[in-house]
Design a protein around this motif. Structure first.
Motif, PDB file in Angstrom:
ATOM      1  N   GLU A   8      28.520 -35.131 -24.449  1.00 50.45           N
ATOM      2  CA  GLU A   8      27.808 -36.191 -25.165  1.00 50.45           C
ATOM      3  C   GLU A   8      28.502 -36.462 -26.486  1.00 50.45           C
ATOM      4  OE1 GLU A   8      23.615 -35.885 -25.678  1.00 50.45           O
ATOM      5  OE2 GLU A   8      23.283 -35.336 -23.589  1.00 50.45           O
ATOM      6  N   LEU A   9      28.415 -37.709 -26.940  1.00 47.76           N
ATOM      7  CA  LEU A   9      28.948 -38.032 -28.262  1.00 47.76           C
ATOM      8  C   LEU A   9      28.131 -37.304 -29.331  1.00 47.76           C
ATOM      9  CD1 LEU A   9      29.490 -41.898 -28.024  1.00 47.76           C
ATOM     10  CD2 LEU A   9      31.277 -40.167 -28.312  1.00 47.76           C
ATOM     11  N   PRO A  10      28.794 -36.857 -30.418  1.00 46.26           N
ATOM     12  CA  PRO A  10      28.046 -36.168 -31.479  1.00 46.26           C
ATOM     13  C   PRO A  10      27.331 -37.144 -32.419  1.00 46.26           C
ATOM     14  CG  PRO A  10      30.409 -36.123 -31.933  1.00 46.26           C
ATOM     15  CD  PRO A  10      30.249 -36.795 -30.603  1.00 46.26           C
ATOM     16  N   TYR A  11      27.359 -38.448 -32.116  1.00 43.60           N
ATOM     17  CA  TYR A  11      26.715 -39.475 -32.968  1.00 43.60           C
ATOM     18  C   TYR A  11      26.423 -40.671 -32.082  1.00 43.60           C
ATOM     19  CZ  TYR A  11      31.797 -39.723 -33.031  1.00 43.60           C
ATOM     20  OH  TYR A  11      33.110 -39.644 -32.657  1.00 43.60           O
ATOM     21  N   ASP A  12      25.719 -41.673 -32.627  1.00 45.16           N
ATOM     22  CA  ASP A  12      25.430 -42.841 -31.800  1.00 45.16           C
ATOM     23  C   ASP A  12      26.616 -43.811 -31.829  1.00 45.16           C
ATOM     24  OD1 ASP A  12      25.107 -44.629 -34.044  1.00 45.16           O
ATOM     25  OD2 ASP A  12      23.086 -43.841 -34.314  1.00 45.16           O
ATOM     26  N   TYR A  13      26.571 -44.798 -30.942  1.00 50.49           N
ATOM     27  CA  TYR A  13      27.716 -45.704 -30.762  1.00 50.49           C
ATOM     28  C   TYR A  13      28.125 -46.426 -32.054  1.00 50.49           C
ATOM     29  CZ  TYR A  13      26.774 -45.276 -25.700  1.00 50.49           C
ATOM     30  OH  TYR A  13      26.579 -44.817 -24.427  1.00 50.49           O
ATOM     31  N   ALA A  14      27.153 -46.649 -32.935  1.00 47.31           N
ATOM     32  CA  ALA A  14      27.437 -47.440 -34.145  1.00 47.31           C
ATOM     33  C   ALA A  14      27.826 -46.578 -35.348  1.00 47.31           C
ATOM     34  CB  ALA A  14      26.218 -48.285 -34.502  1.00 47.31           C
ATOM     35  N   ALA A  15      27.892 -45.269 -35.159  1.00 48.77           N
ATOM     36  CA  ALA A  15      28.045 -44.353 -36.307  1.00 48.77           C
ATOM     37  C   ALA A  15      29.358 -44.542 -37.073  1.00 48.77           C
ATOM     38  CB  ALA A  15      27.950 -42.904 -35.831  1.00 48.77           C
ATOM     39  N   LEU A  16      30.392 -45.040 -36.397  1.00 46.73           N
ATOM     40  CA  LEU A  16      31.705 -45.113 -37.054  1.00 46.73           C
ATOM     41  C   LEU A  16      32.022 -46.508 -37.591  1.00 46.73           C
ATOM     42  CD1 LEU A  16      33.683 -42.848 -34.567  1.00 46.73           C
ATOM     43  CD2 LEU A  16      32.527 -42.198 -36.690  1.00 46.73           C
ATOM     44  N   GLU A  17      31.018 -47.387 -37.589  1.00 48.95           N
ATOM     45  CA  GLU A  17      31.229 -48.712 -38.172  1.00 48.95           C
ATOM     46  C   GLU A  17      31.480 -48.587 -39.665  1.00 48.95           C
ATOM     47  OE1 GLU A  17      29.579 -52.451 -36.125  1.00 48.95           O
ATOM     48  OE2 GLU A  17      27.830 -51.208 -36.625  1.00 48.95           O
ATOM     49  N   PRO A  18      32.301 -49.448 -40.279  1.00 55.43           N
ATOM     50  CA  PRO A  18      33.007 -50.565 -39.663  1.00 55.43           C
ATOM     51  C   PRO A  18      34.387 -50.197 -39.093  1.00 55.43           C
ATOM     52  CG  PRO A  18      33.353 -50.617 -42.019  1.00 55.43           C
ATOM     53  CD  PRO A  18      32.503 -49.397 -41.732  1.00 55.43           C
ATOM     54  N   VAL A  19      34.766 -48.915 -39.154  1.00 57.66           N
ATOM     55  CA  VAL A  19      36.115 -48.531 -38.715  1.00 57.66           C
ATOM     56  C   VAL A  19      36.281 -48.758 -37.212  1.00 57.66           C
ATOM     57  CG1 VAL A  19      37.751 -46.601 -38.501  1.00 57.66           C
ATOM     58  CG2 VAL A  19      36.425 -46.894 -40.599  1.00 57.66           C
ATOM     59  N   ILE A  20      35.275 -48.348 -36.429  1.00 58.33           N
ATOM     60  CA  ILE A  20      35.304 -48.591 -34.980  1.00 58.33           C
ATOM     61  C   ILE A  20      33.948 -49.157 -34.564  1.00 58.33           C
ATOM     62  CG2 ILE A  20      35.779 -47.639 -32.699  1.00 58.33           C
ATOM     63  CD1 ILE A  20      37.081 -45.238 -33.996  1.00 58.33           C
ATOM     64  N   ASN A  21      33.959 -50.303 -33.894  1.00 56.52           N
ATOM     65  CA  ASN A  21      32.682 -50.937 -33.543  1.00 56.52           C
ATOM     66  C   ASN A  21      32.025 -50.261 -32.331  1.00 56.52           C
ATOM     67  OD1 ASN A  21      33.498 -52.224 -31.127  1.00 56.52           O
ATOM     68  ND2 ASN A  21      34.245 -54.008 -32.232  1.00 56.52           N
ATOM     69  N   PRO A  22      30.705 -50.447 -32.184  1.00 54.74           N
ATOM     70  CA  PRO A  22      29.952 -49.738 -31.132  1.00 54.74           C
ATOM     71  C   PRO A  22      30.429 -50.047 -29.721  1.00 54.74           C
ATOM     72  CG  PRO A  22      28.454 -50.897 -32.623  1.00 54.74           C
ATOM     73  CD  PRO A  22      29.822 -51.280 -33.027  1.00 54.74           C
ATOM     74  N   GLN A  23      30.856 -51.283 -29.484  1.00 53.36           N
ATOM     75  CA  GLN A  23      31.295 -51.673 -28.139  1.00 53.36           C
ATOM     76  C   GLN A  23      32.497 -50.838 -27.703  1.00 53.36           C
ATOM     77  OE1 GLN A  23      32.825 -55.659 -27.803  1.00 53.36           O
ATOM     78  NE2 GLN A  23      32.377 -55.793 -25.607  1.00 53.36           N
ATOM     79  N   ILE A  24      33.428 -50.617 -28.634  1.00 55.13           N
ATOM     80  CA  ILE A  24      34.607 -49.799 -28.315  1.00 55.13           C
ATOM     81  C   ILE A  24      34.191 -48.364 -27.997  1.00 55.13           C
ATOM     82  CG2 ILE A  24      36.669 -48.700 -29.304  1.00 55.13           C
ATOM     83  CD1 ILE A  24      37.306 -51.266 -30.738  1.00 55.13           C
ATOM     84  N   ILE A  25      33.337 -47.801 -28.857  1.00 55.32           N
ATOM     85  CA  ILE A  25      32.924 -46.405 -28.651  1.00 55.32           C
ATOM     86  C   ILE A  25      32.229 -46.244 -27.298  1.00 55.32           C
ATOM     87  CG2 ILE A  25      31.457 -44.525 -29.483  1.00 55.32           C
ATOM     88  CD1 ILE A  25      33.759 -44.930 -31.332  1.00 55.32           C
ATOM     89  N   GLU A  26      31.343 -47.194 -26.958  1.00 58.01           N
ATOM     90  CA  GLU A  26      30.598 -47.097 -25.694  1.00 58.01           C
ATOM     91  C   GLU A  26      31.533 -47.151 -24.489  1.00 58.01           C
ATOM     92  OE1 GLU A  26      27.430 -49.929 -25.268  1.00 58.01           O
ATOM     93  OE2 GLU A  26      26.773 -49.065 -23.360  1.00 58.01           O
ATOM     94  N   LEU A  27      32.416 -48.144 -24.474  1.00 56.89           N
ATOM     95  CA  LEU A  27      33.348 -48.267 -23.348  1.00 56.89           C
ATOM     96  C   LEU A  27      34.297 -47.079 -23.282  1.00 56.89           C
ATOM     97  CD1 LEU A  27      34.329 -52.044 -23.560  1.00 56.89           C
ATOM     98  CD2 LEU A  27      33.241 -50.918 -21.600  1.00 56.89           C
TER      99      LEU A  27
END
Ligand code: MN
Length: 214
Positions: A8-27
């Motif tokens: 499992e990811l250690p954070y939610d999909y949006a946690a690294l914004e704005p460096v990496i957007n949630p869509q990228i992390i999810e895919l």
């Protein structure tokens, strides 16, 4: 039964914004990383079948697939934990005041300074030809940290070296957000490096037994 499983990811999909957007992390996690896990498990099954049937016609391809998928699974598992939200302490430099002075000292001893290390890893990751990674690894024979430019997930690696900080430079890691600006992505990655995690991996690597002596 599956040998390898998707962590499992250690954070939610949006946690690294704005460096990496949630869509990228999810895919990246749910599709790409998952495919490497499945690929490693499938390849082990196919190797078992080859042994049982004594059919070795595909051995070269199977061994290459095993190295590719297993290394993809390992590097991505490290990658997710190497990053953290800037508001939770991601980014900056490793500092003694934050309890990671040992790692900071090792970087200085191995590369001359943090700035020189940062320049080398940035350059290695950003100039990877095709698909690959920029990796900070502990090399147990010399006890030094080295930077490796890994092709695909498994090529161009010093045997026995242990990855402690990995930058994914595959297009799937950044293209939806950064388009063809790979250098901008790698530059931005430094804002989310989790130095506590890197230090934890460095300490574990240092405690490992070298495969050969100097
Ligand atoms: Mn990736």
């Amino acid at each position: 039964m599956a040998i390898y499983t998707l962590p499992e990811l250690p954070y939610d999909y949006a946690a690294l914004e704005p460096v990496i957007n949630p869509q990228i992390i999810e895919l990246h996690h749910d599709k790409h990383h998952a495919a490497y896990v499945k690929g490693a498990n499938d390849t082990l099954e196919q190797l078992e079948e080859a042994r049982d049937k004594e059919q070795w016609g595909s051995i070269n391809g199977l061994e290459k697939n095993l190295a590719f998928h297993l290394s993809g699974h390992i590097l991505h598992s490290i990658y997710w934990n190497n990053m953290d939200s800037p508001k939770d302490g991601g980014g900056g430099e490793p500092l003694a005041a934050d309890g990671v002075g040992d790692l900071a000292d090792a970087i200085t001893e191995s590369f001359g300074s943090f700035a020189k290390f940062k320049a080398q890893l940035t350059k290695a990751a950003a100039t990877t030809q095709g698909s690959g990674w920029g990796v900070l690894a502990y090399e147990p024979i010399s006890g030094r940290l080295i930077v490796e430019q890994v092709y695909d997930h498994q090529g161009n690696v010093g045997q026995g070296s242990i990855p402690v900080l990995v930058f994914d430079a595959w297009e799937h890691a950044f293209y939806l957000q950064y388009k063809n600006q790979k250098v901008d992505f790698i530059d931005a990655m430094w804002q989310v490096v989790n130095w506590q995690d890197v230090n934890k991996r460095y300490q574990a690597a240092k405690a490992s037994v070298p495969l050969i002596s100097l």
